[in-house]
Design an enzyme around this catalytic site. Structure first.
Site, PDB file in Angstrom:
ATOM      1  NE  ARG A  63      -3.998   1.803   0.766  1.00  0.00           N
ATOM      2  CZ  ARG A  63      -5.032   2.184   0.043  1.00  0.00           C
ATOM      3  NH1 ARG A  63      -5.083   1.861  -1.120  1.00  0.00           N
ATOM      4  NH2 ARG A  63      -6.184   2.816   0.441  1.00  0.00           N
TER       5      ARG A  63
ATOM      6  CB  THR B 241      -8.929  -0.829  -8.136  1.00  0.00           C
ATOM      7  OG1 THR B 241      -8.918   0.515  -7.471  1.00  0.00           O
ATOM      8  CG2 THR B 241      -8.251  -1.624  -7.607  1.00  0.00           C
TER       9      THR B 241
ATOM     10  CG  ASN C  18      -8.011   6.392  -5.070  1.00  0.00           C
ATOM     11  OD1 ASN C  18      -8.869   5.539  -4.832  1.00  0.00           O
ATOM     12  ND2 ASN C  18      -8.068   7.689  -4.321  1.00  0.00           N
TER      13      ASN C  18
ATOM     14  CG  ASP D 113      -8.396   5.128  -0.678  1.00  0.00           C
ATOM     15  OD1 ASP D 113      -9.412   5.876  -1.099  1.00  0.00           O
ATOM     16  OD2 ASP D 113      -7.987   4.177  -1.048  1.00  0.00           O
TER      17      ASP D 113
ATOM     18  CB  SER E 280      -7.172  -0.211   1.101  1.00  0.00           C
ATOM     19  OG  SER E 280      -7.460  -0.857  -0.091  1.00  0.00           O
ATOM     20  CB  SER E 281     -12.446  -1.389   0.327  1.00  0.00           C
ATOM     21  OG  SER E 281     -12.854  -0.236   0.986  1.00  0.00           O
TER      22      SER E 281
ATOM     23  N   GLY F 184     -13.372  -1.597  -7.449  1.00  0.00           N
ATOM     24  CA  GLY F 184     -14.524  -0.547  -7.458  1.00  0.00           C
ATOM     25  C   GLY F 184     -14.878   0.011  -5.853  1.00  0.00           C
ATOM     26  N   GLY F 185     -13.703   0.439  -5.262  1.00  0.00           N
ATOM     27  CA  GLY F 185     -13.923   1.173  -3.874  1.00  0.00           C
ATOM     28  C   GLY F 185     -14.573   0.356  -2.916  1.00  0.00           C
TER      29      GLY F 185
HETATM   30  O1  DON Z   1      -7.883   1.265  -1.783  1.00  0.00           O
HETATM   31  C1  DON Z   1      -9.265   1.337  -1.962  1.00  0.00           C
HETATM   32  O2  DON Z   1     -10.201   0.825  -1.407  1.00  0.00           O
HETATM   33  C2  DON Z   1      -9.729   2.259  -2.867  1.00  0.00           C
HETATM   34  N1  DON Z   1      -8.518   3.410  -3.104  1.00  0.00           N
HETATM   35  C3  DON Z   1      -9.669   1.355  -4.324  1.00  0.00           C
HETATM   36  C4  DON Z   1     -10.089   2.240  -5.404  1.00  0.00           C
HETATM   37  C5  DON Z   1     -10.936   1.678  -6.369  1.00  0.00           C
HETATM   38  O3  DON Z   1     -11.416   0.411  -6.384  1.00  0.00           O
HETATM   39  C6  DON Z   1     -11.161   2.512  -7.594  1.00  0.00           C
HETATM   40  N2  DON Z   1     -12.529   1.812  -8.161  1.00  0.00           N
HETATM   41  N3  DON Z   1     -13.560   2.430  -8.303  1.00  0.00           N
END
Ligand code: DON
Length: 564
Positions: free
Chosen positions: A95, A376, A396, A418, A447-448, A468-469
């Site tokens: 990370r 991502t 990100n 984040d 992070s997710s 997908g966040g």
């Molecule tokens: O680490 C994370 O959870 C986010 N920065 C991931 C970003 C992500 O999946 C973007 N997609 N929508």
């Protein structure tokens, strides 16, 4: 109870192993699934060249950084979950890290968080960890020289590749921000026709040269050499905080995996600073209290109970989760007893309000009183020797900070967004956080990302994860439920409709594919339902109880999977 054992029996009768011939079958060496066919081919080539699943994953990562560079690349970070042929399980934390000069209020202007600062340009950048992770994995667990994999990806960057429609869409959305940075504009705007379309070729000679520098000099070029110095120079000239010394001090951290169980299966996933593993396991613990299989995959009751469990878990995420080197993340979040207590508040007849986080065992009471795209990437690989990899990598949001370090072709991430810039103020993904995820020097943002492995009796059966966040957690969870409770093989498990609830905002996102009856039924139960055309992008590799292999890219996207 649906398991792959049952499915295998049914599948023999109906001969329904839903993946195509290219995606399933008896591999000579292994399987690969990524969001891009060129990257999948790079992974398969590594297997053909005598590499193992770790080499294949490294080849995928390096090639995705070329052909899918708006999503991930060596200017960003990644989490890698590995199961080695000897049975060991490792979780490598690559990370990004906040620079030493980062401060808690660095994104506040006149007392308010300014998302432009945390999302675009110099201050949005964390110290990238992907290259350190790939080098670590290669040195300790790979078989092919890293330089050879870098050289192969450099050729793709040099020769160019045909844009797919997702890439074109991202370029359109991000055009005006990319135009602010001359180096990025030269590559991604002027290097292509003014109105790019699918099939146009993008060449990245600078990125090819950077990969070759590392093939020749090793990753010190990145962390202790020319790249670190060039980045510092650009940052100094543009008000950034990142220094060459931040790069020199960056380290990949091997962490203890999160482990849980669900109906006799073992779940192994990514620990903090990801929230992914903790909450995938927590939600599974909650759902184990219900007969999920009996509810039926297409039912209102299934969506309702999963959404209610997600809501409870995301409330805990906002309060308790952060970088464990800085915040006390209670291990009790993983406890079955804690989940049983939470499950008692979950009602099947209506949506319940979740006013605040729970108090898991081990928590210190006094410790501290929008868009969902796919920016991502997740890829999975496995080989017949017993090595399995699940890796999620990211810059990100699309094109990260939009900054390319001059002369290197390397796009930098915007993962500083984040962090929780201010308690209760949502980030790009609408996620709120608190003290645990406040900005601190050299801390890693929460992070997710959830690269996860599922095992049965010690034998891996699934490698899965998503982009997908925060929906990453939901997608990974649903893929596991579809595998264990509903006996689906990877392609079917990924194709089935998705849902997502992240506590705040109090909205239940569902894919249109659930159909009007389910959607109306959920509204009647008191959910504020938001219908999305499509939710996320997950990739998986699996092996069923009968020993049959299968790999799948998300059927919603343009990815591919293959077997060699
Ligand atoms: O680490 C994370 O959870 C986010 N920065 C991931 C970003 C992500 O999946 C973007 N997609 N929508």
């Amino acid at each position: 109870m649906g398991t792959w054992i049952l499915v295998a029996a049914v599948a023999m009768l109906a001969s329904v192993w839903p993946a195509t011939a290219a995606e399933s079958g008896a591999p000579q060496k292994g399987l690969v699934a990524t969001v891009n066919p060129v990257a999948t081919e790079a992974g398969l080539q590594a297997l053909r060249d005598g590499g193992n699943a770790v080499d294949a994953a490294i080849a995928c990562a390096l090639t995705l950084g070329v052909v899918d560079g708006h999503n991930s690349g060596i200017g960003g970070g990644c989490f890698m979950t590995l199961r080695l042929a000897d049975g060991r399980i490792l979780t490598l934390d690559g990370r990004e890290m906040a620079p030493a000069a980062a401060t808690r209020d660095m994104f506040l202007r006149d007392g308010k968080a300014d998302p432009r600062l945390s999302q675009d340009g110099a201050l949005s950048v964390g110290i990238p960890g992907q290259m350190a992770t790939l080098a670590f994995a290669s040195t300790h667990h790979g078989r092919l020289p890293l330089g050879r994999l870098l050289e192969a990806a450099a050729r793709v960057a040099e020769q160019g590749f045909a844009l797919d429609r997702h890439y074109v869409g991202r370029l359109r959305e991000t055009r005006s921000q990319l135009a602010l940075f001359p180096e990025s504009a030269a590559i991604f705007l002027r290097g292509l026709p003014e109105t790019p379309s699918a099939g146009d070729r993008l060449r990245q000679p600078d990125l090819a040269a950077s990969y070759r520098q590392m093939a020749a000099q090793g990753v010190d070029w990145f962390y202790r050499g020319e790249f670190a110095r060039k980045t510092e120079a650009w940052m100094k000239a543009h008000g950034g905080a990142v220094t060459a010394s931040d790069f020199a001090r960056y380290e990949v951290v091997p962490r203890e995996p999160v482990r849980g169980t669900y109906r006799g299966y073992e779940i192994v996933s990514f620990p903090p600073p990801s929230s992914g593993g903790v909450h995938v396991v927590q939600i599974l613990n909650l759902l184990e209290r219900f007969d999920v299989a009996a509810l039926g995959d297409g039912s209102i009751e299934f969506v309702h109970v999963v959404a209610e469990a997600m809501k409870l878990a995301f409330a805990d995420r906002a309060r308790w989760l952060g970088d464990p080197d800085f915040a006390k993340v209670p291990r009790g979040l993983l406890s079955k007893d804690y989940a049983a207590g939470l499950a008692r508040s979950l009602r099947m007849d209506r949506a319940s309000a979740v006013p605040s986080a729970g108090l898991p065992p081990g928590a210190d009471r006094d410790w501290f009183t929008r868009e969902r795209n796919r920016h991502t990437t997740h890829f999975s690989t496995a080989d017949t020797e017993g090595n399995w990899v699940a890796c999620t990598a990211s810059l990100n949001t699309s094109f990260g900070s939009k900054v390319v370090v001059p002369g290197t072709g390397i796009l930098l991430n915007n993962h500083m967004d984040d962090f929780s810039a201010q308690p209760g103020v949502p980030n790009f993904f609408g996620l709120v956080g608190a003290e645990a995820n406040a900005i601190e020097a050299r801390k890693r943002p929460l992070s997710s990302m959830s690269p996860t492995l599922v095992l049965k009796d010690g034998r891996p059966i699934l490698s899965v994860g998503a982009a997908g966040g925060p929906t990453i957690i939901s997608q990974t969870l649903l893929a596991i439920l579809r595998t264990i409770d509903f006996g689906k093989a990877p392609r079917e498990a990924l194709a089935a409709p998705r849902l997502h609830h992240q506590w705040k905002p109090d909205e239940l996102h569902v894919e249109k594919a659930w159909g009007p009856a389910v959607i109306e039924g959920l509204r009647r139960r008191g959910h504020t339902v938001v219908v999305d055309a499509s939710l996320g992008a997950a990739q998986a590799v699996g092996r069923d109880a009968a020993g049959r292999w299968s790999a799948s890219a998300d059927p919603r996207g343009e990815g591919s999977s293959g077997v060699w």
